[in-house]
Design a protein around this motif. Structure first.
Motif, PDB file in Angstrom:
ATOM      1  N   GLU A 152     -13.441  10.400   2.277  1.00  0.00           N
ATOM      2  CA  GLU A 152     -12.316  10.728   1.398  1.00  0.00           C
ATOM      3  C   GLU A 152     -10.978  10.261   1.955  1.00  0.00           C
ATOM      4  OE1 GLU A 152     -12.128  14.821   0.253  1.00  0.00           O
ATOM      5  OE2 GLU A 152     -14.260  14.908  -0.204  1.00  0.00           O
ATOM      6  N   GLU A 153     -10.849  10.254   3.291  1.00  0.00           N
ATOM      7  CA  GLU A 153      -9.568   9.875   3.907  1.00  0.00           C
ATOM      8  C   GLU A 153      -9.246   8.402   3.693  1.00  0.00           C
ATOM      9  OE1 GLU A 153     -12.834   9.208   6.775  1.00  0.00           O
ATOM     10  OE2 GLU A 153     -12.273  10.974   5.626  1.00  0.00           O
ATOM     11  N   ALA A 154     -10.237   7.577   3.365  1.00  0.00           N
ATOM     12  CA  ALA A 154     -10.015   6.149   3.156  1.00  0.00           C
ATOM     13  C   ALA A 154      -9.621   5.813   1.716  1.00  0.00           C
ATOM     14  CB  ALA A 154     -11.271   5.370   3.545  1.00  0.00           C
ATOM     15  N   VAL A 155      -9.634   6.785   0.838  1.00  0.00           N
ATOM     16  CA  VAL A 155      -9.306   6.546  -0.573  1.00  0.00           C
ATOM     17  C   VAL A 155      -7.793   6.395  -0.730  1.00  0.00           C
ATOM     18  CG1 VAL A 155      -9.326   7.525  -2.897  1.00  0.00           C
ATOM     19  CG2 VAL A 155     -11.321   7.785  -1.413  1.00  0.00           C
ATOM     20  N   GLU A 156      -7.393   5.284  -1.342  1.00  0.00           N
ATOM     21  CA  GLU A 156      -5.987   5.044  -1.669  1.00  0.00           C
ATOM     22  C   GLU A 156      -5.895   4.723  -3.156  1.00  0.00           C
ATOM     23  OE1 GLU A 156      -3.875   2.108   0.642  1.00  0.00           O
ATOM     24  OE2 GLU A 156      -5.166   2.512   2.370  1.00  0.00           O
ATOM     25  N   VAL A 157      -5.078   5.469  -3.854  1.00  0.00           N
ATOM     26  CA  VAL A 157      -4.862   5.218  -5.273  1.00  0.00           C
ATOM     27  C   VAL A 157      -3.367   5.022  -5.471  1.00  0.00           C
ATOM     28  CG1 VAL A 157      -5.107   6.116  -7.614  1.00  0.00           C
ATOM     29  CG2 VAL A 157      -6.858   6.616  -5.902  1.00  0.00           C
ATOM     30  N   THR A 158      -2.999   3.846  -5.985  1.00  0.00           N
ATOM     31  CA  THR A 158      -1.594   3.562  -6.240  1.00  0.00           C
ATOM     32  C   THR A 158      -1.391   3.375  -7.737  1.00  0.00           C
ATOM     33  OG1 THR A 158      -1.954   1.208  -5.822  1.00  0.00           O
ATOM     34  CG2 THR A 158      -1.164   2.530  -3.983  1.00  0.00           C
ATOM     35  N   GLU A 159      -0.165   3.599  -8.158  1.00  0.00           N
ATOM     36  CA  GLU A 159       0.165   3.567  -9.580  1.00  0.00           C
ATOM     37  C   GLU A 159       1.404   2.710  -9.790  1.00  0.00           C
ATOM     38  OE1 GLU A 159       0.071   7.157 -12.601  1.00  0.00           O
ATOM     39  OE2 GLU A 159       1.855   7.258 -11.347  1.00  0.00           O
ATOM     40  N   ASP A 160       1.366   1.861 -10.794  1.00  0.00           N
ATOM     41  CA  ASP A 160       2.496   1.021 -11.158  1.00  0.00           C
ATOM     42  C   ASP A 160       2.819   1.288 -12.628  1.00  0.00           C
ATOM     43  OD1 ASP A 160       4.474  -0.932 -11.162  1.00  0.00           O
ATOM     44  OD2 ASP A 160       3.051  -2.538 -11.614  1.00  0.00           O
ATOM     45  N   LYS A 161       3.988   1.875 -12.874  1.00  0.00           N
ATOM     46  CA  LYS A 161       4.385   2.221 -14.239  1.00  0.00           C
ATOM     47  C   LYS A 161       5.407   1.228 -14.767  1.00  0.00           C
ATOM     48  CE  LYS A 161       3.877   7.219 -13.894  1.00  0.00           C
ATOM     49  NZ  LYS A 161       4.561   8.512 -14.003  1.00  0.00           N
ATOM     50  N   GLN A 162       5.196   0.804 -16.013  1.00  0.00           N
ATOM     51  CA  GLN A 162       6.150  -0.046 -16.722  1.00  0.00           C
ATOM     52  C   GLN A 162       6.170   0.411 -18.167  1.00  0.00           C
ATOM     53  OE1 GLN A 162       4.899  -4.065 -16.115  1.00  0.00           O
ATOM     54  NE2 GLN A 162       5.423  -4.058 -13.955  1.00  0.00           N
ATOM     55  N   ASP A 163       7.214   1.097 -18.554  1.00  0.00           N
ATOM     56  CA  ASP A 163       7.346   1.667 -19.896  1.00  0.00           C
ATOM     57  C   ASP A 163       6.140   2.541 -20.241  1.00  0.00           C
ATOM     58  OD1 ASP A 163       9.824   0.434 -20.270  1.00  0.00           O
ATOM     59  OD2 ASP A 163       8.884  -1.399 -21.024  1.00  0.00           O
ATOM     60  N   THR A 164       5.328   2.116 -21.208  1.00  0.00           N
ATOM     61  CA  THR A 164       4.159   2.906 -21.597  1.00  0.00           C
ATOM     62  C   THR A 164       2.868   2.340 -21.018  1.00  0.00           C
ATOM     63  OG1 THR A 164       3.889   1.630 -23.628  1.00  0.00           O
ATOM     64  CG2 THR A 164       5.226   3.653 -23.753  1.00  0.00           C
ATOM     65  N   GLN A 165       2.973   1.378 -20.091  1.00  0.00           N
ATOM     66  CA  GLN A 165       1.810   0.760 -19.451  1.00  0.00           C
ATOM     67  C   GLN A 165       1.706   1.270 -18.000  1.00  0.00           C
ATOM     68  OE1 GLN A 165      -0.496  -1.460 -20.669  1.00  0.00           O
ATOM     69  NE2 GLN A 165      -1.538  -1.527 -18.700  1.00  0.00           N
ATOM     70  N   VAL A 166       0.532   1.777 -17.640  1.00  0.00           N
ATOM     71  CA  VAL A 166       0.289   2.257 -16.279  1.00  0.00           C
ATOM     72  C   VAL A 166      -0.894   1.498 -15.701  1.00  0.00           C
ATOM     73  CG1 VAL A 166      -0.326   4.246 -14.860  1.00  0.00           C
ATOM     74  CG2 VAL A 166       1.157   4.558 -16.834  1.00  0.00           C
ATOM     75  N   SER A 167      -0.692   0.923 -14.513  1.00  0.00           N
ATOM     76  CA  SER A 167      -1.777   0.253 -13.797  1.00  0.00           C
ATOM     77  C   SER A 167      -2.149   1.098 -12.592  1.00  0.00           C
ATOM     78  CB  SER A 167      -1.352  -1.137 -13.337  1.00  0.00           C
ATOM     79  OG  SER A 167      -1.094  -1.967 -14.447  1.00  0.00           O
ATOM     80  N   ILE A 168      -3.431   1.402 -12.458  1.00  0.00           N
ATOM     81  CA  ILE A 168      -3.949   2.203 -11.354  1.00  0.00           C
ATOM     82  C   ILE A 168      -4.801   1.283 -10.483  1.00  0.00           C
ATOM     83  CG2 ILE A 168      -5.381   4.178 -10.720  1.00  0.00           C
ATOM     84  CD1 ILE A 168      -3.013   5.121 -12.277  1.00  0.00           C
TER      85      ILE A 168
END
Length: 88
Positions: free
Chosen positions: A16-32
């Motif tokens: 579990e410690e190796a899990v990285e989740v990043t988020e990039d938000k642009q208006d109504t679009q979200v990239s995970i």
């Protein structure tokens, strides 16, 4: 959204410690972007991609509720591959 995806992925993996989740938000679009330990990559993908498709389906359902668009990507680390160069 990031916390939701991170929770789902952490329930699947052994490290579990190796899990990285990043988020990039642009208006109504979200990239995970999801990054896990190379040993856990198969577990997150699942047989014939069923697990990652399930994660994407759940993210899409939550995105519809939140009135946004979402894109979920699994990032593969290339650092664990061996070099083709011969050892001297």
């Amino acid at each position: 959204m990031r916390e939701f995806i991170e929770y789902l992925v952490k329930q699947m993996v052994s490290k579990e410690e190796a899990v990285e989740v990043t988020e990039d938000k642009q208006d109504t679009q979200v990239s995970i972007f999801i990054r896990v330990d190379p040993e856990d990559m198969g577990m997150v993908i699942g047989k014939e991609g069923k697990n990652i498709r399930g994660i994407r389906a759940l993210a899409k359902a939550k995105a519809i509720k939140d009135n946004i668009r979402v894109n979920v990507e699994l990032i593969e680390d290339k650092t664990t591959e061996k070099s083709d160069a011969p050892e001297i």
